[in-house]
Design an enzyme around this catalytic site. Structure first.
Site, short mmCIF file in Angstrom:
data_model
loop_
_atom_site.label_atom_id
_atom_site.label_comp_id
_atom_site.label_asym_id
_atom_site.label_seq_id
_atom_site.Cartn_x
_atom_site.Cartn_y
_atom_site.Cartn_z
N ASP A 240 0.74 -1.25 -0.23
CA ASP A 240 -0.20 0.11 0.19
C ASP A 240 0.74 1.59 0.40
O ASP A 240 2.01 1.08 0.75
CB ASP A 240 -1.03 -0.03 1.37
CG ASP A 240 -2.40 -0.61 1.34
OD1 ASP A 240 -2.46 -1.87 -0.27
OD2 ASP A 240 -3.01 -1.36 2.09
N TYR A 306 3.72 -8.97 7.84
CA TYR A 306 3.24 -7.66 8.20
C TYR A 306 3.84 -7.47 9.47
O TYR A 306 3.85 -7.82 10.21
CB TYR A 306 1.98 -7.42 7.82
CG TYR A 306 2.01 -7.45 6.50
CD1 TYR A 306 2.14 -6.24 5.61
CD2 TYR A 306 1.29 -8.29 5.68
CE1 TYR A 306 1.62 -6.79 4.42
CE2 TYR A 306 1.32 -8.69 4.47
CZ TYR A 306 0.98 -8.40 3.87
OH TYR A 306 1.29 -8.12 2.11
N TYR A 376 -5.23 -9.05 1.87
CA TYR A 376 -5.21 -7.98 2.04
C TYR A 376 -5.50 -7.66 4.28
O TYR A 376 -6.51 -7.98 4.12
CB TYR A 376 -6.65 -6.58 1.89
CG TYR A 376 -7.35 -6.50 0.37
CD1 TYR A 376 -5.97 -6.03 -0.42
CD2 TYR A 376 -7.45 -7.78 -0.67
CE1 TYR A 376 -6.45 -6.06 -1.90
CE2 TYR A 376 -7.81 -8.44 -1.39
CZ TYR A 376 -6.89 -7.38 -2.87
OH TYR A 376 -7.22 -7.18 -3.97
#
Length: 411
Positions: A240, A306, A376
């Site tokens: 992103d 992440y 996502y």
């Protein structure tokens, strides 16, 4: 029909050069060039004409030596000239290998089809195949470069109609990994949504949603080093815009289009990119790769890790409970609302391998999420109004959202 009978029939039509005569029988023997093969056939015919006192055959043989070849228009007397034109065109480029191709004229193509039809020959070699080979041999001798029939760096096209040489310069591919050290820049150029890249008030006439990208920070240095016309950026997925890309970085390939230089000092290029990026990005491990690596990069299904800081309104106990449920689970996700304007509305299933709670306080928490590529992560936290199931929001019974995101490992 014997070889000599067929050869005599060809001679009877009109003058024919050694190359074109020998080429009609190219598949019947090895170790000879077509002009050597053609001379040998004419020698045997001359000897036969002498024995038989065949004045007509002798005249036809003499005419073939003096007249212009009706098949190739005596093209093979200009091989050195074509090689010189090709070398002149190549002189502005660095290359280790090449390939010669030919764009035929309509007349030569028609002549070749005519001779095959009338003689019934099935073991001939096409004219352009011989021309490519013979010009290629001369380029090899004069430059020391080698012809490469499978993956040439430069293709040389002999345009017989216009008496010119055109070049097809294949791209140079450089692989590496990039780290994105600031938020707010995309991986590649993002056209303005209002004007589609034409320039408008919303984008200040630039045609861009964002004025800088990872690609933009790399491109000018590659163009300068390779002296290429342009570049194309190929990434292994993308993060992103508001996410950092840390750790060992994300794999990418930059394609230098029509490069004049191929022998690039990649260590120097890497240093220049990193020094002049104002600490926005860093590239690592640059190396040359083949074109097939782009498809491999695009199709790789790499796991991701992440680190995300979330804003929440729940207890540590509930958050830990939801993490335990999600860890090892398959998540069903419809295309997030935030990207529906540019992506198809599909449902995907991705696995969360594990989630760790790194820190917790009354309003925020930091999670370490290891999952399949394509998940996502923001929607895994927020639930996206029920479009992602399960989610931390749905399991804790209170809203949660990502406020900071870092990609710390790809693959």
């Amino acid at each position: 029909m014997t070889i000599l009978t067929t050869a005599r029939k060809l001679l009877h039509e009109s003058p024919i050069c050694d190359n074109c005569l020998g080429r009609q029988f190219a598949k019947l023997s090895t170790g000879l060039s077509n002009d050597q093969r053609g001379r040998a056939i004419k020698l045997v015919l001359a000897m036969q004409a002498g024995v038989d006192k065949d004045n007509q055959l002798q005249a036809e043989l003499k005419k073939s030596e003096e007249g212009k070849c009706w098949i190739c228009n005596s093209l093979f007397t200009h091989l050195d000239s074509w090689a010189e034109k090709a070398i002149l065109a190549l002189s502005d480029y660095e290359y280790d290998n090449f390939l010669v191709g030919t764009k035929m004229t309509g007349l030569l193509a028609e002549n070749e089809e005519l001779v095959w039809a009338e003689s019934g020959i099935t073991f001939a070699e096409p004219l352009k195949t011989e021309l490519n080979r013979e010009v290629g041999k001369r380029i090899e001798k004069l430059t020391g470069k080698k012809a490469n029939l499978k993956k040439p760096q430069i293709a040389v096209l002999l345009d017989l109609e216009n008496d010119t040489v055109e070049l097809g310069v294949n791209s140079l591919y450089i692989y590496g990994r990039y780290r994105k050290l600031v938020r707010g820049i995309p991986q590649t150029r993002w056209p303005c949504r209002e004007c589609g890249g034409k320039g408008c008030e919303r984008c200040g006439g630039t045609g861009r949603m964002y004025q800088e990208s990872v690609d933009d920070l790399i491109k000018p240095h590659v163009i300068s080093a390779a002296q290429c016309e342009d570049t194309a950026f190929h990434g292994a997925g993308r993060e992103d815009i508001d996410a950092l890309m840390l750790g060992e970085g994300r794999p990418f390939i930059v394609e230098a289009k029509k490069p004049h230089k191929r022998h690039i000092d990649l260590e120097a290029l890497e240093s220049e990119i990193n020094t002049k990026s104002d600490e926005k990005i860093e590239v690592l491990g640059l190396k040359f790769v083949e074109s097939e690596a782009v498809e491999q990069l695009k199709s790789m299904k790499a796991d991701k890790t992440y680190r995300t800081r979330i804003e929440h309104d729940t207890t540590e106990e509930k958050l830990k409970s939801s993490i335990n449920i999600i860890s090892g689970a398959f998540i069903r996700q419809k295309t997030p609302t935030r990207v529906l304007h540019r992506r198809a509305d599909l449902e995907r299933t991705r696995k969360v391998h594990s989630i760790e709670l790194e820190s917790f306080d009354r309003k925020t928490a930091v999670l370490l999420i290891h999952c399949e590529g394509g998940l996502y992560v923001k929607e895994l936290v927020s639930g996206d109004g029920g479009r992602t199931v399960p989610s931390i929001t749905s399991l804790t019974g209170s809203e949660a959202k990502v406020i900071e995101l870092e990609v710390i490992k790809v693959g």
